[in-house]
Motif scaffolding. Structure first.
Motif, mmCIF file in Angstrom:
data_model
loop_
_atom_site.group_PDB
_atom_site.id
_atom_site.type_symbol
_atom_site.label_atom_id
_atom_site.label_comp_id
_atom_site.label_asym_id
_atom_site.label_seq_id
_atom_site.Cartn_x
_atom_site.Cartn_y
_atom_site.Cartn_z
ATOM 1 N N PHE A 157 57.784 15.412 29.531
ATOM 2 C CA PHE A 157 57.267 15.620 30.883
ATOM 3 C C PHE A 157 56.649 14.339 31.453
ATOM 4 O O PHE A 157 56.865 14.006 32.618
ATOM 5 C CB PHE A 157 56.241 16.761 30.890
ATOM 6 C CG PHE A 157 55.653 17.020 32.244
ATOM 7 C CD1 PHE A 157 56.419 17.589 33.246
ATOM 8 C CD2 PHE A 157 54.341 16.680 32.530
ATOM 9 C CE1 PHE A 157 55.884 17.825 34.507
ATOM 10 C CE2 PHE A 157 53.803 16.903 33.786
ATOM 11 C CZ PHE A 157 54.575 17.483 34.771
ATOM 12 N N ASP A 158 55.876 13.629 30.644
ATOM 13 C CA ASP A 158 55.219 12.408 31.131
ATOM 14 C C ASP A 158 56.237 11.373 31.602
ATOM 15 O O ASP A 158 55.992 10.657 32.576
ATOM 16 C CB ASP A 158 54.313 11.816 30.055
ATOM 17 C CG ASP A 158 53.110 12.701 29.774
ATOM 18 O OD1 ASP A 158 52.767 13.538 30.639
ATOM 19 O OD2 ASP A 158 52.518 12.575 28.693
ATOM 20 N N ALA A 159 57.374 11.298 30.930
ATOM 21 C CA ALA A 159 58.418 10.353 31.338
ATOM 22 C C ALA A 159 59.083 10.802 32.642
ATOM 23 O O ALA A 159 59.470 9.973 33.465
ATOM 24 C CB ALA A 159 59.454 10.185 30.231
ATOM 25 N N ILE A 160 59.215 12.105 32.825
ATOM 26 C CA ILE A 160 59.735 12.634 34.100
ATOM 27 C C ILE A 160 58.774 12.240 35.221
ATOM 28 O O ILE A 160 59.187 11.778 36.279
ATOM 29 C CB ILE A 160 59.896 14.168 34.048
ATOM 30 C CG1 ILE A 160 60.989 14.582 33.060
ATOM 31 C CG2 ILE A 160 60.130 14.763 35.439
ATOM 32 C CD1 ILE A 160 62.398 14.470 33.535
ATOM 33 N N GLN A 161 57.482 12.423 34.965
ATOM 34 C CA GLN A 161 56.454 12.082 35.959
ATOM 35 C C GLN A 161 56.492 10.592 36.297
ATOM 36 O O GLN A 161 56.270 10.214 37.442
ATOM 37 C CB GLN A 161 55.064 12.428 35.429
ATOM 38 C CG GLN A 161 54.742 13.897 35.453
ATOM 39 C CD GLN A 161 54.399 14.365 36.845
ATOM 40 O OE1 GLN A 161 55.295 14.638 37.643
ATOM 41 N NE2 GLN A 161 53.136 14.464 37.143
ATOM 42 N N ALA A 162 56.728 9.764 35.304
ATOM 43 C CA ALA A 162 56.704 8.311 35.495
ATOM 44 C C ALA A 162 57.998 7.769 36.119
ATOM 45 O O ALA A 162 58.026 6.626 36.569
ATOM 46 C CB ALA A 162 56.456 7.622 34.149
ATOM 47 N N ASN A 163 59.046 8.578 36.154
ATOM 48 C CA ASN A 163 60.336 8.142 36.682
ATOM 49 C C ASN A 163 60.231 7.884 38.181
ATOM 50 O O ASN A 163 60.006 8.804 38.961
ATOM 51 C CB ASN A 163 61.401 9.207 36.383
ATOM 52 C CG ASN A 163 62.757 8.853 36.935
ATOM 53 O OD1 ASN A 163 63.029 7.708 37.264
ATOM 54 N ND2 ASN A 163 63.608 9.852 37.052
#
Length: 187
Positions: A66-72
């Motif tokens: 999820f954090d990587a989705i948010q950072a995308n």
């Protein structure tokens, strides 16, 4: 831009990517591989306040972080949020971090969050869980998806499909495509 469905060209094709390998590096590779579709404007994306629908919507499930989705920064890959965390006494305080700006589905394995069917029917408490999860997810702009729903006996499968449709589940995950395509759906 219109989609591929002749009867309704506004419907986006959902590409659900169930990442089984290490999440961060796999997601980075997926984001890079999506560049040709991104350049053509084919991907559903968020501009930070509004969801702009495209012919293709990408949703990461499984080990998608999820954090990587948010950072995308491109905001065109969405998360498959854990529906069990959105509703109920045990729902965490940070459940509101999921929204239509970063997530598309809210999913869970049916038997883990709803339980088993007894005597051919879902019990009222089980329907209450489905109803509560659908309401909580819908309030966040997400579509509920239960996977691994009962497949046998057929009457149990059909009963579950009826209840899920009646309660407004956003997508029905099915293994028997023939039966699902021949069914007379209410919506």
């Amino acid at each position: 831009m219109s989609g591929i469905f002749e009867m309704n060209t506004n419907i986006s094709v959902i590409l659900l990517l169930d990442i089984k390998s290490e999440g961060v590096s796999t997601l980075q590779s997926i984001i890079q591989q999506l560049e040709p579709l991104r350049e053509k404007g084919w991907l559903t994306h968020s501009d930070g306040s509004e969801l702009i629908s495209g012919p293709i919507t990408i949703v990461g499930s499984g080990n998608t972080p999820f954090d990587a989705i948010q950072a995308n920064e491109t905001r065109d890959v969405f998360f498959d949020a854990p529906v069990a965390e959105l509703w109920g006494e045990d729902a965490p305080a940070d459940r509101l971090r999921y929204s239509s700006q970063n997530s598309f589905y809210a999913s869970a394995q049916f038997s883990k969050v709803i339980g088993q069917i007894w005597n051919g029917f879902l019990q009222p408490e089980q329907v209450d869980i489905i109803r509560g999860q659908v309401k909580a997810a819908s309030a966040l702009g997400l579509k509920v998806r239960y996977w691994d729903t009962p497949a046998w006996p057929i009457k149990d499968r059909d009963h579950v499909w009826d209840v899920l449709e009646d309660e407004g589940v956003g997508i029905l995950n099915v293994d028997d495509l023939t039966a699902a395509s021949r069914r007379k759906w209410k919506g």
